[in-house]
Design a protein around this motif. Sequence first.
Motif, PDB file in Angstrom:
ATOM      1  N   LEU A  69      38.466  75.462  10.659  1.00 48.87           N
ATOM      2  CA  LEU A  69      38.830  74.049  10.602  1.00 48.87           C
ATOM      3  C   LEU A  69      38.096  73.309   9.490  1.00 48.87           C
ATOM      4  O   LEU A  69      38.550  72.247   9.046  1.00 48.87           O
ATOM      5  CB  LEU A  69      38.544  73.380  11.957  1.00 48.87           C
ATOM      6  CG  LEU A  69      39.531  73.720  13.077  1.00 48.87           C
ATOM      7  CD1 LEU A  69      39.016  73.210  14.417  1.00 48.87           C
ATOM      8  CD2 LEU A  69      40.907  73.125  12.785  1.00 48.87           C
ATOM      9  N   LEU A  70      36.986  73.851   9.040  1.00 47.59           N
ATOM     10  CA  LEU A  70      36.257  73.227   7.934  1.00 47.59           C
ATOM     11  C   LEU A  70      36.961  73.408   6.590  1.00 47.59           C
ATOM     12  O   LEU A  70      36.533  72.845   5.593  1.00 47.59           O
ATOM     13  CB  LEU A  70      34.834  73.784   7.857  1.00 47.59           C
ATOM     14  CG  LEU A  70      33.872  73.314   8.948  1.00 47.59           C
ATOM     15  CD1 LEU A  70      32.537  74.046   8.839  1.00 47.59           C
ATOM     16  CD2 LEU A  70      33.649  71.805   8.869  1.00 47.59           C
ATOM     17  N   ASP A  71      38.045  74.190   6.567  1.00 42.44           N
ATOM     18  CA  ASP A  71      38.836  74.278   5.339  1.00 42.44           C
ATOM     19  C   ASP A  71      39.438  72.921   4.975  1.00 42.44           C
ATOM     20  O   ASP A  71      39.601  72.603   3.790  1.00 42.44           O
ATOM     21  CB  ASP A  71      39.967  75.306   5.509  1.00 42.44           C
ATOM     22  CG  ASP A  71      39.444  76.734   5.556  1.00 42.44           C
ATOM     23  OD1 ASP A  71      38.288  76.963   5.146  1.00 42.44           O
ATOM     24  OD2 ASP A  71      40.200  77.614   6.022  1.00 42.44           O
ATOM     25  N   VAL A  87      33.523  69.207  12.287  1.00 41.61           N
ATOM     26  CA  VAL A  87      34.331  69.603  13.438  1.00 41.61           C
ATOM     27  C   VAL A  87      33.523  69.346  14.702  1.00 41.61           C
ATOM     28  O   VAL A  87      32.351  69.715  14.785  1.00 41.61           O
ATOM     29  CB  VAL A  87      34.743  71.087  13.363  1.00 41.61           C
ATOM     30  CG1 VAL A  87      35.560  71.480  14.591  1.00 41.61           C
ATOM     31  CG2 VAL A  87      35.520  71.369  12.085  1.00 41.61           C
ATOM     32  N   ARG A  88      34.171  68.728  15.662  1.00 38.77           N
ATOM     33  CA  ARG A  88      33.527  68.332  16.917  1.00 38.77           C
ATOM     34  C   ARG A  88      34.204  69.071  18.073  1.00 38.77           C
ATOM     35  O   ARG A  88      35.166  68.586  18.650  1.00 38.77           O
ATOM     36  CB  ARG A  88      33.673  66.821  17.038  1.00 38.77           C
ATOM     37  CG  ARG A  88      33.085  66.135  18.234  1.00 38.77           C
ATOM     38  CD  ARG A  88      33.340  64.625  18.052  1.00 38.77           C
ATOM     39  NE  ARG A  88      33.319  63.883  19.273  1.00 38.77           N
ATOM     40  CZ  ARG A  88      33.804  62.655  19.400  1.00 38.77           C
ATOM     41  NH1 ARG A  88      34.380  62.065  18.358  1.00 38.77           N
ATOM     42  NH2 ARG A  88      33.715  62.016  20.540  1.00 38.77           N
ATOM     43  N   PRO A  89      33.736  70.283  18.420  1.00 40.54           N
ATOM     44  CA  PRO A  89      34.330  71.007  19.551  1.00 40.54           C
ATOM     45  C   PRO A  89      34.046  70.283  20.868  1.00 40.54           C
ATOM     46  O   PRO A  89      33.380  69.242  20.901  1.00 40.54           O
ATOM     47  CB  PRO A  89      33.627  72.368  19.496  1.00 40.54           C
ATOM     48  CG  PRO A  89      32.988  72.446  18.148  1.00 40.54           C
ATOM     49  CD  PRO A  89      32.651  71.038  17.777  1.00 40.54           C
ATOM     50  N   GLY A 106      37.180  62.040  22.878  1.00 40.49           N
ATOM     51  CA  GLY A 106      36.453  63.305  22.816  1.00 40.49           C
ATOM     52  C   GLY A 106      35.008  63.158  23.230  1.00 40.49           C
ATOM     53  O   GLY A 106      34.387  62.111  23.059  1.00 40.49           O
ATOM     54  N   ASP A 107      34.468  64.242  23.770  1.00 42.82           N
ATOM     55  CA  ASP A 107      33.077  64.249  24.211  1.00 42.82           C
ATOM     56  C   ASP A 107      32.152  64.510  23.021  1.00 42.82           C
ATOM     57  O   ASP A 107      32.595  64.929  21.945  1.00 42.82           O
ATOM     58  CB  ASP A 107      32.874  65.329  25.273  1.00 42.82           C
ATOM     59  CG  ASP A 107      31.561  65.167  26.020  1.00 42.82           C
ATOM     60  OD1 ASP A 107      31.024  64.046  26.033  1.00 42.82           O
ATOM     61  OD2 ASP A 107      31.083  66.161  26.581  1.00 42.82           O
ATOM     62  N   ARG A 126      35.904  63.643   6.458  1.00 43.96           N
ATOM     63  CA  ARG A 126      36.936  63.739   7.494  1.00 43.96           C
ATOM     64  C   ARG A 126      36.363  64.457   8.714  1.00 43.96           C
ATOM     65  O   ARG A 126      35.856  65.578   8.615  1.00 43.96           O
ATOM     66  CB  ARG A 126      38.155  64.491   6.973  1.00 43.96           C
ATOM     67  CG  ARG A 126      39.280  64.642   7.993  1.00 43.96           C
ATOM     68  CD  ARG A 126      40.549  65.178   7.359  1.00 43.96           C
ATOM     69  NE  ARG A 126      41.614  65.303   8.340  1.00 43.96           N
ATOM     70  CZ  ARG A 126      42.002  66.462   8.886  1.00 43.96           C
ATOM     71  NH1 ARG A 126      41.432  67.594   8.496  1.00 43.96           N
ATOM     72  NH2 ARG A 126      42.972  66.502   9.775  1.00 43.96           N
ATOM     73  N   VAL A 127      36.438  63.796   9.861  1.00 43.44           N
ATOM     74  CA  VAL A 127      35.959  64.350  11.126  1.00 43.44           C
ATOM     75  C   VAL A 127      37.154  64.688  11.995  1.00 43.44           C
ATOM     76  O   VAL A 127      38.057  63.857  12.177  1.00 43.44           O
ATOM     77  CB  VAL A 127      35.046  63.342  11.857  1.00 43.44           C
ATOM     78  CG1 VAL A 127      34.638  63.868  13.231  1.00 43.44           C
ATOM     79  CG2 VAL A 127      33.805  63.032  11.015  1.00 43.44           C
ATOM     80  N   VAL A 128      37.185  65.904  12.535  1.00 40.14           N
ATOM     81  CA  VAL A 128      38.266  66.297  13.438  1.00 40.14           C
ATOM     82  C   VAL A 128      37.677  66.645  14.800  1.00 40.14           C
ATOM     83  O   VAL A 128      36.582  67.203  14.896  1.00 40.14           O
ATOM     84  CB  VAL A 128      39.086  67.487  12.887  1.00 40.14           C
ATOM     85  CG1 VAL A 128      39.781  67.096  11.595  1.00 40.14           C
ATOM     86  CG2 VAL A 128      38.218  68.711  12.686  1.00 40.14           C
ATOM     87  N   THR A 129      38.425  66.298  15.861  1.00 35.59           N
ATOM     88  CA  THR A 129      37.987  66.560  17.232  1.00 35.59           C
ATOM     89  C   THR A 129      39.094  67.312  17.957  1.00 35.59           C
ATOM     90  O   THR A 129      39.942  66.700  18.631  1.00 35.59           O
ATOM     91  CB  THR A 129      37.677  65.239  17.963  1.00 35.59           C
ATOM     92  OG1 THR A 129      36.744  64.485  17.199  1.00 35.59           O
ATOM     93  CG2 THR A 129      37.073  65.512  19.335  1.00 35.59           C
TER      94      THR A 129
END
Length: 311
Positions: free
Chosen positions: A80-82, A87-89, A115-116, A155-158
């Motif tokens: 996902l870091l591509d 990344v926030r699992p 998201g947690d 960019r932050v993805v959850t």
Amino acid sequence: MARLEVVVVDGSAPEDFAAHARRWAGLGIRLVPPRIDLDCANGKVAGVLTGLRVAGHDRVVIADDDVRYGAADLERTVALLDDADLVRPQNYFSPVPWHAAWDSARSLINRLFGGDYPGTLAVRRSVLLSAGGYDGDVLFENLELIRTVRAIGGRVVTPLDLFVARRPPTTRKFLSQRIRQAYDDFAQPPRLALALAAVPGAVTVARRSTSPGRAVGWLAGAVWGIVAAAEMGRRRAGGRLVFPFAASLLAPLWVLERGICCWLAVAARLWHGGCPYAGRIVRRAATPPRVLRRRCHTRGRDYAGQPGHHC
């Protein structure tokens, strides 16, 4: 997966550090102590920044010692870091003793609202270093890291369906964390206000109701509303696979506990000037986003070589 580098930043006493080095010899683990120039109120931040300094890859997974990645989860997180900078699992407890089910209620409510905040994050090393790291004199260090990456235009993805296991704390440690975790809400004033209103609101409803039955009805409605909210968080993105239904049922008790502990956190701030943590007093939960954006703009560093992104 490409070659995996494991860096363990160990802040143990010298004799324990030496014992760990002997035990892990030959396992391909790089064991390092925290850098002495990174002393800060939150020791975890010193450990993370030390690891970033010595890491040999740009894609870095940060994890507490109780986090347990499976191979597929790790590969997906790194992949996902591509297209993302952080990344926030989503963490879940395994196994789930009573106090882990209780604390899971927090995760379910957080999942409903975006998201947690897990004990593990993945980040591009170059992005975080371009920001000069992140502030280690705060209590809610994961939120501080997320806000720092966002402040520099990252960019932050959850992914709510990316579940990573973690081992539950002991009951004693769980109990010791209640006020400290409530103090984190100082970083998010609307949440703090809601938590502080929970107990006074319940008392006000009980006192002003025209009959005991009406008071019970109002409070029962609030209880089931909280259970429903937690259950909605549990059902999002396949959460039922890892979160027990008991966590939803315990959500009202967690809300009550958080309301009480937030008042105790306010008392700690007034009495001590902050929250006692690891032998220190930490005043700030996290830096406001507007302050981080201003700080990044002042530094004037280019982010990822793209015009318009500065930190």
